[in-house]
Structure formats: structure tokens, C-alpha cells
Design a protein around this motif. Structure first.
Motif, mmCIF file in Angstrom:
data_model
loop_
_atom_site.group_PDB
_atom_site.id
_atom_site.type_symbol
_atom_site.label_atom_id
_atom_site.label_comp_id
_atom_site.label_asym_id
_atom_site.label_seq_id
_atom_site.Cartn_x
_atom_site.Cartn_y
_atom_site.Cartn_z
ATOM 1 N N ARG A 72 64.200 21.126 -94.630
ATOM 2 C CA ARG A 72 64.816 21.094 -93.297
ATOM 3 C C ARG A 72 65.065 22.492 -92.724
ATOM 4 O O ARG A 72 65.047 22.680 -91.515
ATOM 5 C CB ARG A 72 66.155 20.351 -93.362
ATOM 6 C CG ARG A 72 66.018 18.877 -93.626
ATOM 7 C CD ARG A 72 65.797 18.138 -92.344
ATOM 8 N NE ARG A 72 65.768 16.708 -92.567
ATOM 9 C CZ ARG A 72 64.950 15.882 -91.916
ATOM 10 N NH1 ARG A 72 64.103 16.358 -91.049
ATOM 11 N NH2 ARG A 72 64.978 14.596 -92.146
ATOM 12 N N GLU A 109 57.369 35.005 -72.601
ATOM 13 C CA GLU A 109 56.307 34.108 -73.068
ATOM 14 C C GLU A 109 56.048 34.333 -74.559
ATOM 15 O O GLU A 109 55.944 33.390 -75.336
ATOM 16 C CB GLU A 109 55.044 34.437 -72.263
ATOM 17 C CG GLU A 109 53.952 33.417 -72.336
ATOM 18 C CD GLU A 109 52.772 33.833 -71.468
ATOM 19 O OE1 GLU A 109 51.694 34.039 -72.040
ATOM 20 O OE2 GLU A 109 52.920 33.968 -70.232
ATOM 21 N N GLU A 112 58.924 32.956 -76.671
ATOM 22 C CA GLU A 112 58.911 31.496 -76.798
ATOM 23 C C GLU A 112 57.915 31.052 -77.863
ATOM 24 O O GLU A 112 58.178 30.131 -78.632
ATOM 25 C CB GLU A 112 58.557 30.845 -75.456
ATOM 26 C CG GLU A 112 59.650 30.944 -74.408
ATOM 27 C CD GLU A 112 60.964 30.358 -74.885
ATOM 28 O OE1 GLU A 112 60.953 29.271 -75.484
ATOM 29 O OE2 GLU A 112 62.013 31.011 -74.693
ATOM 30 N N ALA A 116 58.895 29.163 -81.341
ATOM 31 C CA ALA A 116 58.285 27.877 -81.711
ATOM 32 C C ALA A 116 57.635 27.982 -83.089
ATOM 33 O O ALA A 116 57.718 27.051 -83.893
ATOM 34 C CB ALA A 116 57.253 27.472 -80.666
ATOM 35 N N THR A 117 57.024 29.125 -83.371
ATOM 36 C CA THR A 117 56.367 29.303 -84.675
ATOM 37 C C THR A 117 57.411 29.339 -85.794
ATOM 38 O O THR A 117 57.323 28.589 -86.770
ATOM 39 C CB THR A 117 55.539 30.605 -84.682
ATOM 40 O OG1 THR A 117 54.598 30.538 -83.609
ATOM 41 C CG2 THR A 117 54.800 30.788 -85.993
ATOM 42 N N GLY A 119 60.374 28.239 -85.704
ATOM 43 C CA GLY A 119 61.123 26.979 -85.741
ATOM 44 C C GLY A 119 60.340 25.839 -86.353
ATOM 45 O O GLY A 119 60.905 24.792 -86.668
ATOM 46 N N SER A 120 59.029 26.010 -86.522
ATOM 47 C CA SER A 120 58.224 24.912 -87.059
ATOM 48 C C SER A 120 57.900 25.104 -88.540
ATOM 49 O O SER A 120 57.302 24.233 -89.150
ATOM 50 C CB SER A 120 56.918 24.789 -86.267
ATOM 51 O OG SER A 120 56.078 25.899 -86.531
ATOM 52 N N ILE A 121 58.281 26.244 -89.094
ATOM 53 C CA ILE A 121 57.946 26.494 -90.502
ATOM 54 C C ILE A 121 59.207 26.418 -91.345
ATOM 55 O O ILE A 121 60.146 27.197 -91.158
ATOM 56 C CB ILE A 121 57.267 27.870 -90.674
ATOM 57 C CG1 ILE A 121 56.000 27.930 -89.811
ATOM 58 C CG2 ILE A 121 56.923 28.127 -92.129
ATOM 59 C CD1 ILE A 121 55.325 29.281 -89.781
ATOM 60 N N VAL A 125 57.584 24.640 -96.651
ATOM 61 C CA VAL A 125 56.187 24.846 -96.269
ATOM 62 C C VAL A 125 55.717 26.230 -96.723
ATOM 63 O O VAL A 125 54.622 26.392 -97.271
ATOM 64 C CB VAL A 125 56.012 24.675 -94.739
ATOM 65 C CG1 VAL A 125 54.692 25.257 -94.260
ATOM 66 C CG2 VAL A 125 56.093 23.199 -94.368
ATOM 67 N N GLN A 129 52.816 27.303 -99.399
ATOM 68 C CA GLN A 129 51.722 28.240 -99.066
ATOM 69 C C GLN A 129 51.625 29.330 -100.120
ATOM 70 O O GLN A 129 50.554 29.730 -100.545
ATOM 71 C CB GLN A 129 51.967 28.890 -97.702
ATOM 72 C CG GLN A 129 51.500 28.024 -96.543
ATOM 73 C CD GLN A 129 51.670 28.734 -95.219
ATOM 74 O OE1 GLN A 129 51.778 29.946 -95.154
ATOM 75 N NE2 GLN A 129 51.714 27.960 -94.151
ATOM 76 N N ARG B 142 55.119 23.304 -77.491
ATOM 77 C CA ARG B 142 55.837 24.192 -78.409
ATOM 78 C C ARG B 142 57.304 23.819 -78.578
ATOM 79 O O ARG B 142 57.958 24.296 -79.496
ATOM 80 C CB ARG B 142 55.649 25.654 -78.035
ATOM 81 C CG ARG B 142 56.263 26.099 -76.774
ATOM 82 C CD ARG B 142 56.018 27.587 -76.579
ATOM 83 N NE ARG B 142 56.485 27.941 -75.253
ATOM 84 C CZ ARG B 142 55.811 28.678 -74.401
ATOM 85 N NH1 ARG B 142 54.631 29.163 -74.745
ATOM 86 N NH2 ARG B 142 56.303 28.950 -73.235
ATOM 87 N N SER B 149 56.327 20.780 -86.921
ATOM 88 C CA SER B 149 56.676 20.896 -88.344
ATOM 89 C C SER B 149 55.779 20.006 -89.190
ATOM 90 O O SER B 149 55.390 20.380 -90.302
ATOM 91 C CB SER B 149 58.136 20.499 -88.584
ATOM 92 O OG SER B 149 58.976 21.338 -87.871
#
Lengths: 147, 170
Positions: A72, A109, A112, A116-117, A119-121, A125, A129, B142, B149
Motif C-alpha cells: 500500500r 506539467e 504532475e 503520478a509516477t 504515487g503509482s509505485i 513493486v 523489481q 495519471r 498501481s
């Protein structure tokens, strides 16, 4: 993109703890690994502890242990404990010019996309890797075979 | 989850009374006309918008007239459709060598955390491999952290492309 030293230390540390969630790791061990002062690292670890990501264990064999949920916790959550990656210093002063506003929209830009990057990893994960990139151990039997 | 079909408005996955029982056999197979009601319902639950005509039209192109390059698959447990994935191989678009594009993937919120998204993505990637490509891409808003995720957890990373847009003046 450049992160502050404390932020990087926090990310390195969280990766260590997330990789070995059952281990209690002394600050000195991580400090030695990354060549930083234990004093500086302790401040970072205390902040991670206050955020509920680490448990502090006292005593002779004290240290820290991972207490978050690696599936999480995202890199962005760790980063934002130490800095706001979207915050930019004010321009030269006074009201922003057209040029400053145009440049600010480009920088925004980029911010942002970076957010997003991160916040998604999740830590999980990234740990996976890392495990995939590690050279696999070759069994002694295989290693003994002629090429 | 859902990607280019709209942002995911469903709550975060949690224990759910309608969740398929642990260990229930999962079947992934090509979508059939009889699956459309379930697909439309899943998409409406996830995105908050019911798009019946859209899905029927899409099924005509990707389901009924399926080719090796166009894939529309569903995941089913105990006879009920729990999710779907849709995509196709595109050749030389955007200056890119042929690659598989996933442009819709969704799992019923109550059926999540059971690996169905992983199964669906795996199944469509198998289809892409069979079609002769070795790269898969998708496009995600995004601010859609859940789906971003998910794809990250499947090993996907930023592609060497940038999406651009602008508002068209009337």
C-alpha cells in the motif's frame, strides 16, 4: 528530477526495511551501507517512525522494523514526509510575468507526471523489481558443468 | 479497475460479501454476446456511466468479428462474468513497431483482490504473443492511482511516448 538527501535516505531505508520486514535493523547498518552519518539517518528514521512506517525497538540490539504495508505504501507517501515535490520557489518578485507563468505551467506539467509516477509505485513493486534484477544464484551442480 | 473507459470511481477493494470464494476456478475466454449485460453492468458500476450502445458496437468489432489481432476476453468464476479486458495489435501507429494495446480492463469491485486482473492481463498478453508481438502498452489517466498501481504491479513502466492533447476551439 532531484530529491533532497533526507528524502533519498528515507527511500533507501524504506526499501531495506520492506525487503526484510521481519528483521530489526540498526540505523548504523543502513548508514554504513549508504555511506551517511548515523546521526543524520536517525533523524530520517524517527520521521518514518512518527508516520507509522517503522517501529522503533530499544535495547542493546535495538533498531527499527518495518510496520507499514508494503503493498500500500507508495514512494510518493514516503517522499511527501520530507518534501513537497510540487513546491517551487517564487519568481524574482512582484507579480508573475507572462514568461514566468508560461514556464510555471511547463514545470507544473512535469511535477504532475512525477507525482503520478511516484504515487503509482509501491514499496512492494520496487522490491520485486529489485529481486528480478538481482543475478540469480547458479546452483553448484550447474556451475560445475562444462561450457 | 478500468483504464481508458473512464476513471475508476469504485471504492478501494475490501472484504466483500459477493466476492468469489477463495480457490474458485477462474476461466478466461473470448467474450460472447451473452456476456454483454454483465460487461455493461461491471463498467457502469466502476465508471458510474452506463454505455450500452458503446459496448454493443465494440462487441461487433472486437467480439463477433474477432481476429488474431483483436481480443475481447472475460474472466468468469462459477459461471458469472467478473471482469473483462479488451485490446488489439496496432501496426506502425505513432511511429511504433507493432505492439499490443490494452485499452480497457475492468474487474467487478466485489471480485477484486483475487488475481482476476492479473489473469486477464496475462491472457491478453498471451494473445498478443500469439499474434507475433513482444510489447504491450496501455494508456491510463495519471490521476487514476488504482489502475496505474495495478499496471505497475504487473511490471509495466512508462513507455517512451508522451500523450499530448489540446482543447479544440469551436
Amino acid at each position: 528530477m532531484k530529491l533532497q538527501k533526507s528524502t533519498l535516505l528515507a527511500l533507501y531505508s524504506m526499501m531495506e526495511f520492506a525487503r526484510y520486514p521481519d528483521r530489526q535493523i540498526p540505523a548504523t547498518e543502513i548508514a554504513d551501507k549508504y555511506g551517511v552519518s548515523a546521526h543524520h539517518l536517525s533523524k530520517v528514521l524517527r520521521e518514518l517512525g512518527r508516520a507509522g512506517l517503522l517501529d522503533s525497538l530499544r535495547g542493546v540490539r535495538g533498531g527499527y522494523r518495518f510496520s507499514g504495508n508494503a503493498k500500500r505504501v507508495t514512494l510518493l507517501e514516503v517522499i511527501e514526509l520530507f518534501e513537497d515535490i510540487g513546491a517551487r520557489p517564487d519568481g524574482p518578485g512582484g507579480e508573475a510575468s507572462d514568461t514566468e507563468r508560461a514556464l510555471a505551467s511547463v514545470l507544473s506539467e512535469i511535477d504532475e507526471i512525477a507525482k503520478a509516477t511516484f504515487g503509482s509505485i509501491t514499496l512492494d513493486v520496487l522490491v520485486k523489481q529489485l529481486e528480478m534484477r538481482r543475478p540469480r544464484a547458479v546452483s553448484t551442480e550447474l556451475a560445475a558443468l562444462p561450457v | 479497475m478500468s483504464n481508458s473507459r473512464g476513471n475508476d470511481r469504485s471504492p478501494r477493494p475490501a472484504a466483500h460479501p459477493e466476492r468469489p470464494p477463495d480457490g474458485a476456478a477462474v476461466i478466461t475466454r473470448p467474450a460472447q454476446a451473452g456476456d454483454l449485460d454483465a460487461i455493461i453492468a461491471i463498467d457502469a458500476e466502476v465508471t458510474g456511466i452506463e454505455k450500452t450502445d458503446y459496448w454493443y458496437e465494440l462487441f461487433q468489432r472486437y467480439g463477433a468479428s474477432r481476429t488474431r489481432q483483436r481480443l475481447f476476453l472475460v474472466a468468469e468464476t462459477e459461471g458469472a462474468v467478473q471482469g473483462f479486458v479488451i485490446g488489439e495489435v496496432r501496426d506502425w501507429e505513432f511511429g511504433s513497431a507493432p505492439c499490443g494495446w490494452v485499452f480497457g480492463i475492468s474487474v467487478r469491485p466485489g471480485a477484486r483482490l483475487a488475481g482476476l486482473g492479473t489473469r486477464l492481463l496475462g491472457a491478453i498478453c498471451d494473445g498478443f504473443r500469439y499474434a507475433g508481438v513482444s510489447q504491450v502498452r496501455t494508456l491510463v489517466a495519471r490521476d487514476n492511482a488504482l489502475v496505474l498501481s495495478f499496471f505497475r504491479s504487473q511490471g509495466m513502466m512508462a513507455a517512451p511516448v508522451i500523450t499530448l492533447e489540446k482543447a479544440l476551439e469551436p
